[in-house]
Design a protein around this motif. Structure first.
Motif, PDB file in Angstrom:
ATOM      1  N   UNK A 122       0.816  -1.216   0.000  1.00  9.82           N
ATOM      2  CA  UNK A 122       0.000   0.000   0.000  1.00  9.82           C
ATOM      3  C   UNK A 122       0.848   1.263   0.000  1.00  9.82           C
ATOM      4  N   UNK A 123       1.960   1.247   0.746  1.00 17.49           N
ATOM      5  CA  UNK A 123       2.774   2.456   0.901  1.00 17.49           C
ATOM      6  C   UNK A 123       3.440   2.845  -0.414  1.00 17.49           C
ATOM      7  N   UNK A 124       3.567   1.900  -1.339  1.00 17.48           N
ATOM      8  CA  UNK A 124       4.141   2.212  -2.644  1.00 17.48           C
ATOM      9  C   UNK A 124       3.115   2.775  -3.612  1.00 17.48           C
ATOM     10  N   UNK A 125       1.846   2.832  -3.211  1.00 15.34           N
ATOM     11  CA  UNK A 125       0.835   3.499  -4.029  1.00 15.34           C
ATOM     12  C   UNK A 125       0.927   5.010  -3.809  1.00 15.34           C
ATOM     13  N   UNK A 126       0.529   5.770  -4.816  1.00 14.54           N
ATOM     14  CA  UNK A 126       0.635   7.227  -4.740  1.00 14.54           C
ATOM     15  C   UNK A 126      -0.305   7.818  -3.702  1.00 14.54           C
ATOM     16  N   UNK A 127      -1.530   7.327  -3.654  1.00 12.90           N
ATOM     17  CA  UNK A 127      -2.555   7.843  -2.756  1.00 12.90           C
ATOM     18  C   UNK A 127      -3.184   6.680  -2.007  1.00 12.90           C
ATOM     19  N   UNK A 128      -3.561   6.937  -0.750  1.00 14.54           N
ATOM     20  CA  UNK A 128      -4.099   5.863   0.082  1.00 14.54           C
ATOM     21  C   UNK A 128      -5.307   6.362   0.874  1.00 14.54           C
ATOM     22  N   UNK A 129      -6.442   5.713   0.674  1.00 16.87           N
ATOM     23  CA  UNK A 129      -7.667   6.032   1.401  1.00 16.87           C
ATOM     24  C   UNK A 129      -8.057   4.812   2.217  1.00 16.87           C
ATOM     25  N   UNK A 155      10.853   3.795   1.587  1.00 18.99           N
ATOM     26  CA  UNK A 155       9.563   4.388   1.227  1.00 18.99           C
ATOM     27  C   UNK A 155       8.774   4.777   2.472  1.00 18.99           C
ATOM     28  N   UNK A 156       8.793   3.907   3.483  1.00 24.49           N
ATOM     29  CA  UNK A 156       8.075   4.192   4.722  1.00 24.49           C
ATOM     30  C   UNK A 156       8.670   5.408   5.431  1.00 24.49           C
ATOM     31  N   UNK A 157       9.999   5.496   5.447  1.00 26.42           N
ATOM     32  CA  UNK A 157      10.655   6.655   6.048  1.00 26.42           C
ATOM     33  C   UNK A 157      10.311   7.929   5.295  1.00 26.42           C
ATOM     34  N   UNK A 158      10.256   7.836   3.984  1.00 25.02           N
ATOM     35  CA  UNK A 158       9.935   9.000   3.155  1.00 25.02           C
ATOM     36  C   UNK A 158       8.512   9.486   3.417  1.00 25.02           C
ATOM     37  N   UNK A 159       7.597   8.545   3.618  1.00 27.82           N
ATOM     38  CA  UNK A 159       6.193   8.903   3.783  1.00 27.82           C
ATOM     39  C   UNK A 159       5.841   9.303   5.215  1.00 27.82           C
ATOM     40  N   UNK A 160       6.350   8.551   6.211  1.00 29.00           N
ATOM     41  CA  UNK A 160       5.902   8.740   7.595  1.00 29.00           C
ATOM     42  C   UNK A 160       6.923   9.418   8.492  1.00 29.00           C
ATOM     43  N   UNK A 161       8.205   9.405   8.137  1.00 32.51           N
ATOM     44  CA  UNK A 161       9.219  10.039   8.967  1.00 32.51           C
ATOM     45  C   UNK A 161       9.897   9.065   9.920  1.00 32.51           C
ATOM     46  N   UNK A 180      -2.805   6.292  11.429  1.00 35.07           N
ATOM     47  CA  UNK A 180      -2.240   6.139  10.089  1.00 35.07           C
ATOM     48  C   UNK A 180      -2.365   7.438   9.301  1.00 35.07           C
ATOM     49  N   UNK A 181      -3.465   8.153   9.479  1.00 33.79           N
ATOM     50  CA  UNK A 181      -3.632   9.423   8.779  1.00 33.79           C
ATOM     51  C   UNK A 181      -2.686  10.476   9.340  1.00 33.79           C
ATOM     52  N   UNK A 182      -2.501  10.493  10.654  1.00 36.51           N
ATOM     53  CA  UNK A 182      -1.576  11.472  11.247  1.00 36.51           C
ATOM     54  C   UNK A 182      -0.147  11.235  10.767  1.00 36.51           C
ATOM     55  N   UNK A 183       0.192   9.987  10.482  1.00 34.78           N
ATOM     56  CA  UNK A 183       1.540   9.654  10.013  1.00 34.78           C
ATOM     57  C   UNK A 183       1.660   9.732   8.494  1.00 34.78           C
ATOM     58  N   UNK A 184       0.576  10.104   7.806  1.00 35.52           N
ATOM     59  CA  UNK A 184       0.530  10.186   6.343  1.00 35.52           C
ATOM     60  C   UNK A 184       0.698   8.823   5.676  1.00 35.52           C
ATOM     61  N   UNK A 185       0.490   7.754   6.457  1.00 38.12           N
ATOM     62  CA  UNK A 185       0.359   6.437   5.846  1.00 38.12           C
ATOM     63  C   UNK A 185      -0.969   6.376   5.096  1.00 38.12           C
ATOM     64  N   UNK A 186      -1.973   7.032   5.643  1.00 43.44           N
ATOM     65  CA  UNK A 186      -3.229   7.270   4.933  1.00 43.44           C
ATOM     66  C   UNK A 186      -3.322   8.751   4.594  1.00 43.44           C
ATOM     67  N   UNK A 187      -3.796   9.041   3.401  1.00 41.47           N
ATOM     68  CA  UNK A 187      -4.051  10.423   3.032  1.00 41.47           C
ATOM     69  C   UNK A 187      -5.448  10.874   3.432  1.00 41.47           C
ATOM     70  N   UNK A 188      -6.338   9.895   3.615  1.00 34.66           N
ATOM     71  CA  UNK A 188      -7.709  10.235   3.998  1.00 34.66           C
ATOM     72  C   UNK A 188      -8.357   9.041   4.692  1.00 34.66           C
ATOM     73  N   UNK A 189      -9.153   9.323   5.718  1.00 36.13           N
ATOM     74  CA  UNK A 189      -9.933   8.306   6.423  1.00 36.13           C
ATOM     75  C   UNK A 189     -11.408   8.639   6.259  1.00 36.13           C
TER      76      UNK A 189
END
Length: 253
Positions: A122-129, A155-161, A180-189
């Motif tokens: 999932x984290x390699x997808x551009x957008x995640x809902x 990739x996980x470090x790049x997305x979530x820190x 997950x949304x706060x960490x930007x693993x999800x872009x929307x819930x």
């Protein structure tokens, strides 16, 4: 026209392609056959100028419960040194890198359990809902293996820190969609009942965009991610993962 698969369900809607992981009886766990089929599909899409958006989802009650560890004993029985395991890891890395570098936009539709390799995919997808009922976990350290599947760590470090990823990996604890949304693993819930509508809205919005501009934007975004992947050394993840599994097997014996 897309081929028939055993572990994927593919629905072609012109500009939007819907791909569903289709092993619900196994929690959509990712096995070698699924990796082969994903790689075949993604390579086909590289030469397709019609599809502009790919939606990735999971059949049944979960998106994906991780890698299929039931394969490991059989692979090690055939090859105790682990070359077949290394090949499995290489396939995972090829799927994830191809997914990240695709010219079209990928959207992950997440529900239920999103664990380990499932989170990696999932984290390699551009957008995640994600549905508000979805649950996430990176269990690798708790299982005694490195977080190496698919080259996921950069990739996980790049997305979530780094600080967030350190906690997720070292504690291997489950976390909910809000975190997950706060960490930007999800872009929307969204509420579970609204998940399909939210995904469709994003997919149709992106599909209307100029494909050349979208592709250029993705190329610019991926340039930094590729540099970080080289720096962290994830190209050696296949061998790392194989060595840890072989070692654990030998210790049990």
């Amino acid at each position: 026209m897309f081929m028939d698969f055993k572990t994927l369900q593919v629905s072609d809607e012109g500009a939007i392609l819907r791909v569903q992981l289709n092993r619900p009886e196994a929690g959509n766990s990712i096995d070698g056959q699924m990796l082969d089929e994903l790689l075949l599909l993604l390579r086909h899409l590289e030469d397709d100028n019609t599809v502009r958006v790919m939606v990735l989802s999971g059949a049944g009650s979960d998106f994906c419960q991780g890698g299929d560890r039931t394969e490991f004993p059989e692979l090690l029985e055939r090859d105790p040194l682990g070359s077949e395991l290394t090949l499995l890891g290489y396939k995972a890395q090829r799927v994830c890198s191809t997914l990240a570098q695709m010219k079209l936009v990928t959207i992950a539709r997440l529900h239920g359990d999103v664990i380990g390799a499932g989170l990696g995919l999932a984290i390699f997808c551009d957008l995640r809902i994600g549905a508000d009922t979805s649950r996430f976990r990176m269990p690798e350290v708790g299982l005694g293996v490195p977080p190496a599947w698919g080259g996921v760590l950069p990739r996980l470090l790049e997305e979530a820190g780094q600080a967030a990823v350190r906690r997720l990996l070292l504690l291997a604890e489950s976390f909910d969609a809000d975190m997950a949304e706060r960490l930007f693993i999800l872009h929307k819930v969204v509420p579970a009942d609204d998940l399909d509508a939210a995904v469709d809205l994003w997919a149709r919005t992106v599909a209307r965009r100029d494909p050349t501009t979208t592709r250029t934007a993705k190329t610019m975004l991926n340039a930094r991610a590729s540099a970080n992947q080289l720096t962290i050394g994830s190209y050696f993840d296949d061998e790392l993962l194989t060595a840890s599994i072989v070692r654990r097997t030998m210790l049990r014996e």
